[in-house]
Design an enzyme around this catalytic site. Structure first.
Site, PDB file in Angstrom:
ATOM      1  N   GLU A  12      30.359  40.916  43.012  1.00 48.19           N
ATOM      2  CA  GLU A  12      31.623  40.212  42.735  1.00 48.19           C
ATOM      3  C   GLU A  12      32.025  39.315  43.908  1.00 48.19           C
ATOM      4  OE1 GLU A  12      33.291  39.840  40.069  1.00 48.19           O
ATOM      5  OE2 GLU A  12      32.149  41.225  38.834  1.00 48.19           O
ATOM      6  N   TYR A  34      41.684  40.301  41.644  1.00 46.39           N
ATOM      7  CA  TYR A  34      40.560  40.038  40.737  1.00 46.39           C
ATOM      8  C   TYR A  34      39.403  41.018  41.013  1.00 46.39           C
ATOM      9  CZ  TYR A  34      36.181  38.394  39.097  1.00 46.39           C
ATOM     10  OH  TYR A  34      34.951  38.397  38.531  1.00 46.39           O
ATOM     11  N   ASP A  58      39.704  35.273  36.142  1.00 46.09           N
ATOM     12  CA  ASP A  58      39.079  34.292  37.026  1.00 46.09           C
ATOM     13  C   ASP A  58      39.097  32.934  36.304  1.00 46.09           C
ATOM     14  OD1 ASP A  58      37.118  34.436  35.088  1.00 46.09           O
ATOM     15  OD2 ASP A  58      35.454  34.685  36.491  1.00 46.09           O
TER      16      ASP A  58
END
Ligand code: SF4
Length: 360
Positions: A36, A119, A137
């Site tokens: 990520e 996020y 996102d």
């Protein structure tokens, strides 16, 4: 609002078409975290070899925490946004020191790790632990603004909050990890910015933008401010053995921890060789003779500004004091072939390549 049928359509679509990516073959929160962070501001194809090298060298938080920051930055070189790598290194130490090496499994603990925002915390919680946290996102913003016809400026936090509310309502609470990845995958591969392939989209019958022939209208983003351009001049200083002088940037600066040739930003009315002389004096306490013309000039774009980096050959003047970094950071004299062992920002790396090929 979203129905179970919509959610099932999306999940079925995702399970049929999803790309086989290494971080999708694991539930290890450490690896999901690495992926990520790497995928922020970076395309999947670009991140893939970095992910493989990084997880092979640092397979867990313990090995990353024990690593030298220089080695971490060297593996990261070329990916950009180096604060990501520095923060991961610090977060790995937090995991070892605060959580005894075990990756934390609550949202509050995860988001308290260095460099992890809402996020990334939501992505880790949903994908690794199956907790119902929606992710938002750029891909999700595009899909949701089209799906629900949200026409307000997506740069505004109010609009982002509205999109987050829709993402929460849309989330499939029984498979949140797959569902989050499904929306992101839809945005990355079907609901693309310029030409969405609506005929392949599981939402085509209910999507506001598609039904109104208005996919180009969403998401609305107000024009970005023009990025300023800076002229940067650096000195490539050699000692009597032909070794080159490099300096490390402070950890808290942009590109912190990376190595560079000493230099800096041109001031108003200043000739570029004078910029190099001034910077060498200010940064290293030395007096130097500098060529009149650069041997290489490189343009480079960062997220908020662009630069032209001019590299000049320079020589310490007879009687100059030996160089000492005035900010207390390390400096090194290195042979050209050793430049490859140090992590440099991209624009500087083009200069090291020129210097290394000149020595061959
Ligand atoms: Fe995007 Fe088209 Fe699907 Fe709407 S129907 S979500 S615009 S791909």
């Amino acid at each position: 609002m979203a129905s179970d049928a919509d959610r099932n359509l999306l999940l079925e679509w995702y399970r049929r078409v999803r790309r086989d990516l290494p971080w999708r073959r694991t539930c290890d929160p450490y690896r999901i975290w690495i992926s990520e962070i790497m995928l922020q501001q970076t395309r999947v194809d670009q991140a893939l070899p970095y992910y493989d090298r990084f997880t092979a060298r640092f397979p867990d938080a313990d090995s990353l925490a024990r690593a030298d920051l220089d080695d971490v930055l060297r593996l990261w070189e070329g990916l950009g946004y180096y604060s990501r790598a520095r923060n991961m290194h610090k977060a790995a130490k937090q995991i070892v020191e605060v959580h005894n090496g075990r990756f934390p499994d609550t949202y509050d603990e995860v988001i308290s790790l260095q460099g992890i925002g809402p996020y990334t915390a939501a992505a880790i919680m949903s994908i690794a632990f199956g907790e119902p946290w929606p992710v938002v996102d750029g891909n999700v913003i595009r899909v949701i603004s089209r799906l629900y016809g949200i026409g307000e400026d997506v740069r505004l936090s109010l609009t982002q909050k509205e999109i987050a509310r829709h993402a929460t309502a849309l989330l499939d609470r029984s498979s949140p990890g797959d569902f989050n990845q499904a929306v992101m995958e839809l945005g990355a591969t079907v609901c693309t910015p310029a030409s969405p392939d609506c005929s392949s989209c599981p939402f085509q019958l209910r999507c506001h933008a598609h039904k109104n022939g208005a996919t180009g209208k969403y998401p609305y983003k107000s024009p970005a401010k023009k990025r300023p351009h800076h002229q940067i001049a650096v000195g490539v200083v050699r000692d009597e053995r032909g070794r080159l002088l490099i300096a490390r940037r402070p950890d808290n600066a942009m590109l912190g921890g990376l190595w560079e040739f000493p230099g800096g930003k041109q001031e108003d009315g200043e000739a570029l060789p004078d910029t190099v002389r001034r910077e060498l004096r200010e940064e290293l306490g030395v007096e130097a003779g500098v060529d009149q013309m650069p041997f290489q000039s490189v343009r480079h774009a960062y997220s908020h500004f662009t630069i032209t980096l001019h590299a000049f050959h320079a020589t310490l003047e007879h009687g100059s004091a030996p160089p000492v970094a005035q900010n207390g950071e390390p400096i090194r004299w290195v042979a050209a072939e050793e430049l490859v062992d140090y992590a440099f920002p991209k624009a500087n790396r083009k200069i090291t390549e020129t210097l290394m090929s000149a020595e061959k």
